[in-house]
Structures are given as C-alpha cells and as structure tokens.
Design a protein around this motif. Structure first.
Motif, PDB file in Angstrom:
ATOM      1  N   PHE A  94     -22.298  97.684 -73.407  1.00  0.00           N
ATOM      2  CA  PHE A  94     -23.623  97.183 -73.759  1.00  0.00           C
ATOM      3  C   PHE A  94     -23.525  96.369 -75.042  1.00  0.00           C
ATOM      4  N   ARG A  95     -24.514  95.514 -75.234  1.00  0.00           N
ATOM      5  CA  ARG A  95     -24.584  94.759 -76.470  1.00  0.00           C
ATOM      6  C   ARG A  95     -26.019  94.734 -76.975  1.00  0.00           C
ATOM      7  N   SER A  96     -26.141  94.503 -78.274  1.00  0.00           N
ATOM      8  CA  SER A  96     -27.457  94.294 -78.865  1.00  0.00           C
ATOM      9  C   SER A  96     -27.969  92.923 -78.449  1.00  0.00           C
ATOM     10  N   ASP A  97     -29.247  92.674 -78.732  1.00  0.00           N
ATOM     11  CA  ASP A  97     -29.859  91.383 -78.451  1.00  0.00           C
ATOM     12  C   ASP A  97     -30.496  90.908 -79.748  1.00  0.00           C
ATOM     13  N   HIS A  98     -29.677  90.276 -80.607  1.00  0.00           N
ATOM     14  CA  HIS A  98     -30.138  89.782 -81.908  1.00  0.00           C
ATOM     15  C   HIS A  98     -29.559  88.400 -82.155  1.00  0.00           C
ATOM     16  N   TYR A  99     -30.246  87.648 -83.023  1.00  0.00           N
ATOM     17  CA  TYR A  99     -29.838  86.280 -83.312  1.00  0.00           C
ATOM     18  C   TYR A  99     -29.430  86.042 -84.767  1.00  0.00           C
ATOM     19  N   VAL A 100     -29.552  87.043 -85.624  1.00  0.00           N
ATOM     20  CA  VAL A 100     -29.188  86.904 -87.038  1.00  0.00           C
ATOM     21  C   VAL A 100     -28.452  88.161 -87.468  1.00  0.00           C
ATOM     22  N   LYS A 101     -27.405  87.992 -88.269  1.00  0.00           N
ATOM     23  CA  LYS A 101     -26.627  89.134 -88.756  1.00  0.00           C
ATOM     24  C   LYS A 101     -27.469  90.000 -89.684  1.00  0.00           C
ATOM     25  N   MET A 102     -27.020  91.222 -89.862  1.00  0.00           N
ATOM     26  CA  MET A 102     -27.680  92.155 -90.762  1.00  0.00           C
ATOM     27  C   MET A 102     -26.671  92.616 -91.812  1.00  0.00           C
ATOM     28  N   GLY A 103     -27.087  92.645 -93.063  1.00  0.00           N
ATOM     29  CA  GLY A 103     -26.204  93.111 -94.115  1.00  0.00           C
ATOM     30  C   GLY A 103     -25.139  92.099 -94.482  1.00  0.00           C
ATOM     31  N   ASP A 104     -24.026  92.603 -95.005  1.00  0.00           N
ATOM     32  CA  ASP A 104     -22.942  91.748 -95.484  1.00  0.00           C
ATOM     33  C   ASP A 104     -22.161  91.157 -94.318  1.00  0.00           C
ATOM     34  N   GLY A 105     -21.320  90.189 -94.651  1.00  0.00           N
ATOM     35  CA  GLY A 105     -20.506  89.542 -93.640  1.00  0.00           C
ATOM     36  C   GLY A 105     -21.048  88.170 -93.297  1.00  0.00           C
ATOM     37  N   SER A 106     -20.189  87.345 -92.743  1.00  0.00           N
ATOM     38  CA  SER A 106     -20.574  85.959 -92.457  1.00  0.00           C
ATOM     39  C   SER A 106     -21.343  85.802 -91.158  1.00  0.00           C
ATOM     40  N   GLY A 107     -21.107  86.697 -90.200  1.00  0.00           N
ATOM     41  CA  GLY A 107     -21.716  86.543 -88.884  1.00  0.00           C
ATOM     42  C   GLY A 107     -21.079  85.458 -88.038  1.00  0.00           C
ATOM     43  N   LEU A 108     -20.009  84.849 -88.525  1.00  0.00           N
ATOM     44  CA  LEU A 108     -19.356  83.769 -87.783  1.00  0.00           C
ATOM     45  C   LEU A 108     -18.658  84.291 -86.535  1.00  0.00           C
ATOM     46  N   PRO A 109     -18.641  83.512 -85.463  1.00  0.00           N
ATOM     47  CA  PRO A 109     -19.019  82.105 -85.345  1.00  0.00           C
ATOM     48  C   PRO A 109     -20.505  81.853 -85.122  1.00  0.00           C
ATOM     49  N   TRP A 129     -38.226  93.906 -83.728  1.00  0.00           N
ATOM     50  CA  TRP A 129     -38.544  94.448 -85.049  1.00  0.00           C
ATOM     51  C   TRP A 129     -38.001  93.621 -86.213  1.00  0.00           C
ATOM     52  N   PHE A 130     -36.990  92.777 -85.965  1.00  0.00           N
ATOM     53  CA  PHE A 130     -36.271  92.116 -87.054  1.00  0.00           C
ATOM     54  C   PHE A 130     -36.901  90.748 -87.315  1.00  0.00           C
ATOM     55  N   GLU A 131     -37.776  90.707 -88.316  1.00  0.00           N
ATOM     56  CA  GLU A 131     -38.562  89.497 -88.549  1.00  0.00           C
ATOM     57  C   GLU A 131     -37.696  88.294 -88.901  1.00  0.00           C
ATOM     58  N   ASN A 132     -36.602  88.497 -89.642  1.00  0.00           N
ATOM     59  CA  ASN A 132     -35.792  87.373 -90.100  1.00  0.00           C
ATOM     60  C   ASN A 132     -35.242  86.525 -88.957  1.00  0.00           C
ATOM     61  N   GLU A 133     -34.848  87.171 -87.857  1.00  0.00           N
ATOM     62  CA  GLU A 133     -34.294  86.377 -86.764  1.00  0.00           C
ATOM     63  C   GLU A 133     -35.378  85.546 -86.068  1.00  0.00           C
ATOM     64  N   HIS A 134     -36.593  86.006 -86.139  1.00  0.00           N
ATOM     65  CA  HIS A 134     -37.696  85.239 -85.567  1.00  0.00           C
ATOM     66  C   HIS A 134     -37.991  84.002 -86.413  1.00  0.00           C
ATOM     67  N   THR A 135     -38.101  84.180 -87.717  1.00  0.00           N
ATOM     68  CA  THR A 135     -38.380  83.033 -88.571  1.00  0.00           C
ATOM     69  C   THR A 135     -37.209  82.062 -88.597  1.00  0.00           C
ATOM     70  N   ALA A 136     -35.975  82.572 -88.463  1.00  0.00           N
ATOM     71  CA  ALA A 136     -34.798  81.707 -88.509  1.00  0.00           C
ATOM     72  C   ALA A 136     -34.718  80.768 -87.312  1.00  0.00           C
ATOM     73  N   TYR A 137     -35.232  81.207 -86.165  1.00  0.00           N
ATOM     74  CA  TYR A 137     -35.103  80.401 -84.950  1.00  0.00           C
ATOM     75  C   TYR A 137     -36.448  80.026 -84.327  1.00  0.00           C
ATOM     76  N   GLY A 138     -37.509  80.095 -85.118  1.00  0.00           N
ATOM     77  CA  GLY A 138     -38.802  79.609 -84.654  1.00  0.00           C
ATOM     78  C   GLY A 138     -39.432  80.434 -83.558  1.00  0.00           C
ATOM     79  N   ILE A 139     -39.187  81.752 -83.575  1.00  0.00           N
ATOM     80  CA  ILE A 139     -39.743  82.654 -82.571  1.00  0.00           C
ATOM     81  C   ILE A 139     -40.970  83.343 -83.164  1.00  0.00           C
ATOM     82  N   PRO A 140     -42.122  83.279 -82.522  1.00  0.00           N
ATOM     83  CA  PRO A 140     -43.301  83.959 -83.057  1.00  0.00           C
ATOM     84  C   PRO A 140     -43.049  85.457 -83.232  1.00  0.00           C
ATOM     85  N   PHE A 141     -43.565  86.007 -84.321  1.00  0.00           N
ATOM     86  CA  PHE A 141     -43.394  87.428 -84.633  1.00  0.00           C
ATOM     87  C   PHE A 141     -44.768  88.033 -84.895  1.00  0.00           C
TER      88      PHE A 141
END
Length: 309
Positions: free
Chosen positions: A34-49, A108-120
């Motif tokens: 299984f995998r999560s369904d998120h578009y922005v990293k959480m906490g430290d780290g680059s999140g690359l690629p 629940w993660f507001e930052n990923e919504h604002t980062a990619y233009g998704i209404p929250f």
C-alpha cells in the motif's frame, strides 16, 4: 495476522523505488503493498524526485506484480471527483486481476492543497464530501450492468450514469475507512467499510475505537462488522546496533517509537508487539517502511518475524 508493507512516497521515491519494494514484498510473502496518497513531503528531507500520483503508481504495479494486494491508505476525497475516481479504481482493479483495496479519507494536510491549487474546505465539509463520495463510488460499482445510477447530494450530482466500468471484484473492491474520530468516522465505517484502520496509535488506545465501530454497526443493523487493522512504523534489527541504525536512517529513535506504538526491536520483540495488536482486535497490520532502499529490512521481517505469528 496479515502483514502489509505501507510506503510514504511523498517523502522521496521514484516509481522504480516503489516497484523494487513492491516486488520484494510480493517475494517475501506479505499480504499487500500500500502507499499513502499525498503530494507534499512532511518534516525534514528533500522529498526528491517529487510526488507521484497514487493511482497512477498502482496502475503500473497492477501489471508489474502478480499476487500481492494493492491499495491506498488512504486517498483523499479532496483530490478527485467521485465519478472519475470510481472509474480509475475499477480500471486498476481490472488490470490487477482483482487485487485492489480502496482506502478513502476526508483529507487533512492543508499544505499539499495550497501547494497544488486544490481546494481545502473546512473539516465539516470535508466529512460531508467524504460521505457523499463513499456513497457514490460504492453505488456506481454496485449498480447492475445495464442499469444507470443517479445521485443528488449537496456537493455532487450524477444523472443517468452508465456506472461503468465495473471492477473485477464483485460487487466491489474492499473499502477501507480509518481514523481516530469518535462519531462520524465510526458511522461512515459502519455504513461503507469492509475494513476499519486505526493508524499510528498506542496499542492500548485501539480497542476503544474498534468498539465504536462495532457499536455504530449494531446501531444500523449491520451484523457483519468491518474487519479491523492498524498501522505502525517498522524498525526491526537483528541486534541493538542494527535497530539504532535503522531508526537513525528515518530520523527517529528506537525508544521514542516504542513509546508511540511502533513495531520496534529484535524479531522476537517485534513478534511480541504484533501479538499485542492481534489481542487488541487487529487482523491486519500495515507496516510503515520509510527507508525504501533497505530491502534487507523487509527480508528480515519476512524470514524471522512472520513465521513466529
């Protein structure tokens, strides 16, 4: 106890990384990937690629694996419209030969919504949308072939939908609902869920949430309660040095993870902890693997923990 490998690709993973982990999980005899369904990293780290889309990932894995169950824990109802999401999940289920499990939450993660233009929207509206999406998606899948589906809700309206395509699993793939809410979450699970998941909680706190789902199921006359599962971070090593190394690789400390409900320690200690989850009522455990380069970690658990269960 069935064991699932659970990944967080938003923290940094390519599809090749996920494919290696999925194949290792399949070869190791795990129940699912299984995998999560998120578009922005959480906490430290680059999140690359950078982020990868959950259902595009699972579509690829559907034809790149042969046995293992595939799913999300969980997709966000804010990310996609329910009709197209029902089509996508049904298609992936067909591509996999009926191995998909569909986890859906309110987001629940507001930052990923604002980062990619998704209404929250506010929390109450997110729950309302989640409820409507669960009704629509399961309704579309369960509509008999040749019939049409209509729905009139506050947020979504469907008129004369052909309710196609159908998933390979009949009447529908398993639906996973999870969370810690005390009222609306158990009520949604009672109405729609095949499985209810409590993520990242202390083991002693889990039975009360399962009881809420049982009570909500009884209240609507559902006798076949959802099955129960939990999710916990994984950090197993052959000795203290290996445990410490694996904890450091994900920016954690072993004692802190033990305190907060992780599967931490030697294979024997991990097996004992997993038995406690079983005693709490879980029949499946999602093992959060954060260092996707460490395939020996998966092999160790498959070889030395799973046989003890």
């Amino acid at each position: 106890m069935r064991l699932v490998i659970f990944t967080e690709p938003q923290q940094g993973a390519s599809h090749d990384d996920l494919l290696r982990v999925a194949k290792a999980a399949e070869d190791g005899g795990y129940d699912g990937f299984f995998r999560s369904d998120h578009y922005v990293k959480m906490g430290d780290g680059s999140g690359l690629p950078g982020p990868t889309d959950a259902w595009i990932t699972l579509a690829a894995l559907a034809v790149q694996t042969s046995r293992i169950r595939l799913g999300t824990l969980v997709s966000s109802a804010t990310f996609r419209l329910p009709g197209p999401l029902a089509i996508a999940v049904a298609q992936v289920d067909q591509m996999s030969g009926g191995r998909v499990e569909f986890g859906l939450g309110g987001g629940w993660f507001e930052n990923e919504h604002t980062a990619y233009g998704i209404p929250f929207p506010p929390l109450g509206e997110r729950f309302d949308r989640l409820e409507e999406q669960l009704e629509i998606i399961t309704g579309l899948w369960e509509t008999p072939a040749g019939a049409t589906y209509d729905y009139t809700g506050k947020h979504y309206q469907l008129v004369d939908s052909p309710a196609l395509p159908k998933p390979a699993q009949s009447p529908r793939p398993p639906v996973i609902v999870g969370g810690h809410g005390k009222k609306r979450t158990p009520a949604l699970a009672a109405r729609y869920a095949t499985e209810f998941n409590v993520p990242f909680s202390k083991i002693e706190d889990i039975p009360a949430q399962y009881d809420r789902v049982r009570a909500a199921s009884d209240a609507i006359g559902r006798s076949d309660h959802p099955t129960f599962s939990a999710a916990a971070v994984l950090c197993v090593g052959r000795d203290d040095a290996e445990i410490t190394r694996r904890a450091a690789a994900i920016g954690r400390e072993a004692d802190e993870m033990r305190t907060n409900g992780g599967i931490v320690g030697t294979p024997a200690e991990a097996a004992d902890t997993i038995r406690r989850y079983a005693e709490a009522g879980a029949s499946r455990l999602f093992l959060q693997v954060l260092d996707l380069s460490d395939l020996d970690h998966l092999d160790l658990v498959a070889a030395e923990v799973a046989p003890q269960l």
